[in-house]
Design an enzyme around this catalytic site. Structure first.
Site, PDB file in Angstrom:
ATOM      1  N   MET A  30      41.980  46.630  39.873  1.00  0.00           N
ATOM      2  CA  MET A  30      41.491  47.548  40.870  1.00  0.00           C
ATOM      3  C   MET A  30      42.451  49.074  40.781  1.00  0.00           C
ATOM      4  O   MET A  30      42.509  49.741  41.839  1.00  0.00           O
ATOM      5  CB  MET A  30      41.955  47.109  42.279  1.00  0.00           C
ATOM      6  CG  MET A  30      41.335  45.594  42.606  1.00  0.00           C
ATOM      7  SD  MET A  30      41.168  45.509  44.329  1.00  0.00           S
ATOM      8  CE  MET A  30      42.643  45.405  44.855  1.00  0.00           C
ATOM      9  N   HIS A  37      49.848  45.413  34.473  1.00  0.00           N
ATOM     10  CA  HIS A  37      48.480  45.781  34.017  1.00  0.00           C
ATOM     11  C   HIS A  37      48.489  45.793  32.497  1.00  0.00           C
ATOM     12  O   HIS A  37      47.726  45.129  31.665  1.00  0.00           O
ATOM     13  CB  HIS A  37      47.691  46.706  34.495  1.00  0.00           C
ATOM     14  CG  HIS A  37      47.481  46.588  36.113  1.00  0.00           C
ATOM     15  ND1 HIS A  37      48.197  47.370  36.974  1.00  0.00           N
ATOM     16  CD2 HIS A  37      46.794  45.771  36.822  1.00  0.00           C
ATOM     17  CE1 HIS A  37      47.732  47.049  38.130  1.00  0.00           C
ATOM     18  NE2 HIS A  37      46.960  45.962  38.221  1.00  0.00           N
ATOM     19  N   GLN A  61      37.401  41.933  49.043  1.00  0.00           N
ATOM     20  CA  GLN A  61      38.410  41.241  49.082  1.00  0.00           C
ATOM     21  C   GLN A  61      39.582  41.707  50.226  1.00  0.00           C
ATOM     22  O   GLN A  61      40.686  41.342  50.442  1.00  0.00           O
ATOM     23  CB  GLN A  61      39.002  40.933  47.981  1.00  0.00           C
ATOM     24  CG  GLN A  61      39.736  42.261  47.198  1.00  0.00           C
ATOM     25  CD  GLN A  61      39.865  42.018  45.611  1.00  0.00           C
ATOM     26  OE1 GLN A  61      38.988  41.893  44.886  1.00  0.00           O
ATOM     27  NE2 GLN A  61      41.344  41.888  45.556  1.00  0.00           N
ATOM     28  N   GLN A 153      45.132  33.264  42.764  1.00  0.00           N
ATOM     29  CA  GLN A 153      43.925  33.860  42.195  1.00  0.00           C
ATOM     30  C   GLN A 153      43.564  33.510  41.037  1.00  0.00           C
ATOM     31  O   GLN A 153      42.321  33.247  40.764  1.00  0.00           O
ATOM     32  CB  GLN A 153      44.186  35.466  42.274  1.00  0.00           C
ATOM     33  CG  GLN A 153      43.253  36.089  41.769  1.00  0.00           C
ATOM     34  CD  GLN A 153      43.462  37.647  41.659  1.00  0.00           C
ATOM     35  OE1 GLN A 153      43.065  38.444  42.709  1.00  0.00           O
ATOM     36  NE2 GLN A 153      43.990  38.348  40.750  1.00  0.00           N
ATOM     37  N   SER A 185      53.665  45.169  41.073  1.00  0.00           N
ATOM     38  CA  SER A 185      52.572  45.365  42.005  1.00  0.00           C
ATOM     39  C   SER A 185      52.232  46.708  42.523  1.00  0.00           C
ATOM     40  O   SER A 185      53.054  47.345  42.469  1.00  0.00           O
ATOM     41  CB  SER A 185      52.861  44.386  43.217  1.00  0.00           C
ATOM     42  OG  SER A 185      51.754  44.626  44.167  1.00  0.00           O
TER      43      SER A 185
HETATM   44  O1  PAF Z   1      44.089  41.024  40.774  1.00  0.00           O
HETATM   45  C1  PAF Z   1      43.253  42.250  40.916  1.00  0.00           C
HETATM   46  O2  PAF Z   1      43.539  43.252  40.906  1.00  0.00           O
HETATM   47  C2  PAF Z   1      41.895  41.734  41.911  1.00  0.00           C
HETATM   48  O3  PAF Z   1      41.910  40.813  42.647  1.00  0.00           O
HETATM   49  C3  PAF Z   1      40.796  41.685  40.827  1.00  0.00           C
HETATM   50  C4  PAF Z   1      40.845  40.282  39.993  1.00  0.00           C
HETATM   51  C5  PAF Z   1      40.625  42.708  39.815  1.00  0.00           C
HETATM   52  C6  PAF Z   1      39.581  41.513  41.642  1.00  0.00           C
HETATM   53  O4  PAF Z   1      39.077  42.532  42.352  1.00  0.00           O
END
Ligand code: PAF
Length: 270
Positions: A30, A37, A61, A153, A185
């Site tokens: 996102m 990341h 979400q 998740q 985060s």
């Molecule tokens: O973890 C995230 O950044 C989000 O939940 C994802 C997996 C990109 C889905 O929108």
């Protein structure tokens, strides 16, 4: 780096890879990219010839009272970081690419999505599973990488892929932490200096819980004493089902400091 804006461009990129016989690893994000990341992308290069990233702040979400509007959007900075680490392509879908018929939800992973995060954010995993399955359909990667930081998740996505026979290998990557042990985060950006000082205590309390030095109730109390305002859960669970039954091999926490909700988790006895 290929900056892909339309579905047509994405298809052309994918077809070219197929023709070359290259494998593709996918990191859905996102945005507001941080070292966590980037560690997923670096891991992607170990498994595939090319790495593609998507940046899409997924509306389904977020509940109406959550931070969809204020979620950090740092696209220029993100693109700079992606270029620097050498990802092959980034896809920047818009809402209509993923939700052509409006913001509908068509995935629910019963069981694993229901406890813990599912209790406090009931809309969350349905939105995640829906968008990830749509992203997978468009990108058609060979594999996709997700951080263990969002442990539940990861398990929800594993279940979605298994139940729906999605031909994508799911790779979980260890949580990236800062020098104080705080799990990286995008939402850490919301923390003030004082809140950050309290937040770094979460890691130590979680470790003590995972190592069996303290129990759930003590860990909960210690979080409040450390400066957290509210603890949603602080618990030991089975890593596959997220239930408090069977082999108990994961410690998981979600707690609030001011307006920021932090989550973290750790394998038991590590
Ligand atoms: O973890 C995230 O950044 C989000 O939940 C994802 C997996 C990109 C889905 O929108």
């Amino acid at each position: 780096m290929n900056i892909i804006k339309t579905s047509k461009e994405l298809k052309a990129y994918r077809d070219a890879l197929n023709n070359n016989g290259n494998t593709l690893a996918f990191v859905p994000t996102m945005g507001a990219l941080h070292e966590g990341h980037l560690s997923l992308m670096k891991e992607g290069f170990k498994h595939a010839d090319q790495v593609i990233v998507s940046i899409f702040v997924n509306p389904t979400q977020f509940a109406p009272n959550e931070d969809f509007d204020s979620y950090p959007r740092t696209i220029e900075e993100d693109l700079r970081k992606l270029k620097e680490i050498g990802v092959s392509a980034v896809w920047l879908p818009v809402v209509e690419d993923l939700y052509p018929n409006g913001e509908e939800i068509d995935m629910h992973m019963s069981g694993v999505s229901e406890p813990l995060e599912g209790e406090f954010r009931p809309h969350f995993f349905d939105g995640v599973a829906t968008v990830v399955s749509r992203l997978f359909k468009a990108v058609k990667p060979d594999m996709a990488l997700f951080g263990e930081k969002d442990f539940q998740q990861l398990q929800v996505i594993r279940k979605m892929v298994k139940e729906h026979n999605v031909p994508v290998q799911i790779i979980g990557v260890e949580t990236a932490r800062d020098e104080d042990g705080l799990a990286l985060s995008s939402r850490n950006a919301y923390l003030s200096k004082e809140e950050h000082q309290a937040a770094i205590k979460l890691n130590k309390i979680l470790k003590d819980l995972a190592h069996g030095n303290i129990g759930e109730a003590i860990a909960h109390e210690m979080l409040l004493t450390a400066g957290f305002d509210k603890v949603d859960y602080c618990t030991l669970r089975n890593s596959a089902t997220l239930q408090a039954e069977g082999l108990i091999d994961r410690a998981l926490v979600a707690a609030w400091i001011g307006k920021t909700r932090l989550i973290d988790n750790m394998a038991v006895n590590t």
